[in-house]
Scaffold this motif. Structure first.
Motif, PDB file in Angstrom:
ATOM      1  N   CYS A  25      -2.169  34.285 -38.526  1.00 39.12           N
ATOM      2  CA  CYS A  25      -1.204  34.454 -39.617  1.00 39.12           C
ATOM      3  C   CYS A  25      -1.746  35.401 -40.687  1.00 39.12           C
ATOM      4  CB  CYS A  25      -0.859  33.095 -40.214  1.00 39.12           C
ATOM      5  SG  CYS A  25       0.315  33.189 -41.572  1.00 39.12           S
ATOM      6  N   LEU A  26      -3.022  35.275 -41.004  1.00 34.43           N
ATOM      7  CA  LEU A  26      -3.632  36.166 -41.994  1.00 34.43           C
ATOM      8  C   LEU A  26      -3.603  37.622 -41.515  1.00 34.43           C
ATOM      9  CD1 LEU A  26      -6.651  34.002 -43.213  1.00 34.43           C
ATOM     10  CD2 LEU A  26      -4.579  34.577 -44.493  1.00 34.43           C
ATOM     11  N   ASP A  28      -1.438  38.960 -39.428  1.00 32.07           N
ATOM     12  CA  ASP A  28      -0.042  39.407 -39.501  1.00 32.07           C
ATOM     13  C   ASP A  28       0.385  39.694 -40.936  1.00 32.07           C
ATOM     14  OD1 ASP A  28       0.219  39.177 -36.747  1.00 32.07           O
ATOM     15  OD2 ASP A  28       1.007  37.133 -36.858  1.00 32.07           O
ATOM     16  N   THR A  29      -0.048  38.846 -41.857  1.00 30.73           N
ATOM     17  CA  THR A  29       0.308  39.027 -43.265  1.00 30.73           C
ATOM     18  C   THR A  29      -0.287  40.313 -43.814  1.00 30.73           C
ATOM     19  OG1 THR A  29       0.476  36.634 -43.577  1.00 30.73           O
ATOM     20  CG2 THR A  29       0.176  37.974 -45.559  1.00 30.73           C
ATOM     21  N   ILE A  32       1.734  43.293 -42.427  1.00 27.55           N
ATOM     22  CA  ILE A  32       3.040  43.430 -43.106  1.00 27.55           C
ATOM     23  C   ILE A  32       2.851  43.977 -44.517  1.00 27.55           C
ATOM     24  CG2 ILE A  32       4.985  42.129 -44.080  1.00 27.55           C
ATOM     25  CD1 ILE A  32       5.382  42.465 -41.151  1.00 27.55           C
ATOM     26  N   CYS A  33       1.870  43.460 -45.250  1.00 31.37           N
ATOM     27  CA  CYS A  33       1.629  43.927 -46.630  1.00 31.37           C
ATOM     28  C   CYS A  33       1.209  45.389 -46.668  1.00 31.37           C
ATOM     29  CB  CYS A  33       0.582  43.052 -47.315  1.00 31.37           C
ATOM     30  SG  CYS A  33       1.162  41.392 -47.678  1.00 31.37           S
ATOM     31  N   SER A  64      11.104  43.281 -47.468  1.00 28.91           N
ATOM     32  CA  SER A  64      10.469  41.970 -47.621  1.00 28.91           C
ATOM     33  C   SER A  64      11.112  40.866 -46.790  1.00 28.91           C
ATOM     34  CB  SER A  64      10.481  41.554 -49.093  1.00 28.91           C
ATOM     35  OG  SER A  64       9.740  42.465 -49.861  1.00 28.91           O
ATOM     36  N   PRO A  68      10.336  42.074 -41.804  1.00 31.64           N
ATOM     37  CA  PRO A  68       9.458  41.076 -41.175  1.00 31.64           C
ATOM     38  C   PRO A  68      10.172  40.256 -40.093  1.00 31.64           C
ATOM     39  CG  PRO A  68       9.116  41.071 -43.533  1.00 31.64           C
ATOM     40  CD  PRO A  68      10.323  41.935 -43.268  1.00 31.64           C
ATOM     41  N   TYR A 113      10.073  28.158 -39.858  1.00 32.10           N
ATOM     42  CA  TYR A 113       8.951  28.369 -40.775  1.00 32.10           C
ATOM     43  C   TYR A 113       9.360  28.032 -42.206  1.00 32.10           C
ATOM     44  CZ  TYR A 113       5.774  30.888 -37.593  1.00 32.10           C
ATOM     45  OH  TYR A 113       4.898  31.234 -36.593  1.00 32.10           O
ATOM     46  N   THR A 117       7.610  24.995 -44.502  1.00 32.26           N
ATOM     47  CA  THR A 117       6.824  25.251 -45.710  1.00 32.26           C
ATOM     48  C   THR A 117       7.379  24.552 -46.943  1.00 32.26           C
ATOM     49  OG1 THR A 117       8.041  27.293 -46.150  1.00 32.26           O
ATOM     50  CG2 THR A 117       5.997  27.491 -44.907  1.00 32.26           C
TER      51      THR A 117
END
Length: 165
Positions: A25-26, A28-29, A32-33, A64, A68, A113, A117
């Motif tokens: 996940c990190l 992928d994040t 994307i960023c 945003s 994604p 997701y 969350t």
């Protein structure tokens, strides 16, 4: 049956655990960023990060929210994994059959997701406690994340300056 042919799927695969999935996940994040933030700053300036609005305009909506969604579901459709999951050699499969999930399952999983969350991330942390390592998003979509079992033979420990007796 040959000796080197596995008898069942569990001989080859295991459920991908919480920490490897956090790492994925990190990755992928960050990707994307790196792709979206420079464009958002070019459009809105650095004030973009000071604004509390959920969506600051059309470019923000596209970059945003929509980008994604399309990118993640696209990777899932074609590779059964995002770049982060590919980095940890994991893939998403149907929980009942082990086959590739359907587009509907992927859409439910992505939207899941959000639900996972909402209560302080409990649905995501669920991966750590679940016997099949499913988060709520996986349970909603009837998917699991699997990876190949570590087949490496353990290496003997050696120290260059000291011999063990």
């Amino acid at each position: 049956m040959k000796d080197n042919v596995p008898a069942k799927m569990s001989d080859l695969y295991e459920y991908s655990g919480f920490w490897p999935r956090v790492g994925a996940c990190l990755i992928d994040t960050v990707i994307i960023c790196v792709l979206t933030y420079p464009i958002l700053v070019a459009v809105y300036g650095w004030a973009y990060f000071d604004n509390d609005a959920l969506v600051q305009g059309f470019a923000d909506l596209i970059l945003s929210w929509i980008f994604p969604l399309v990118a993640v579901i696209g990777f899932w459709l074609y590779r059964q994994a995002t770049p982060g999951k590919m980095a940890i050699s994991a893939k998403i499969v149907d929980a009942k059959t082990g086959d590739k999930p359907t587009l509907q399952q992927y859409i439910v999983r992505y939207l899941g997701y959000i639900l996972a969350t909402i209560p302080l991330g409990l649905g995501i942390f669920w991966v750590a406690w679940d016997k099949r390592k499913q988060g709520w998003h996986d349970k909603l979509a009837n998917t699991v994340v699997i990876c190949e079992k570590d087949r490496n033979t353990p290496q003997e420990v050696e120290f260059s300056s000291k011999k063990l007796t």
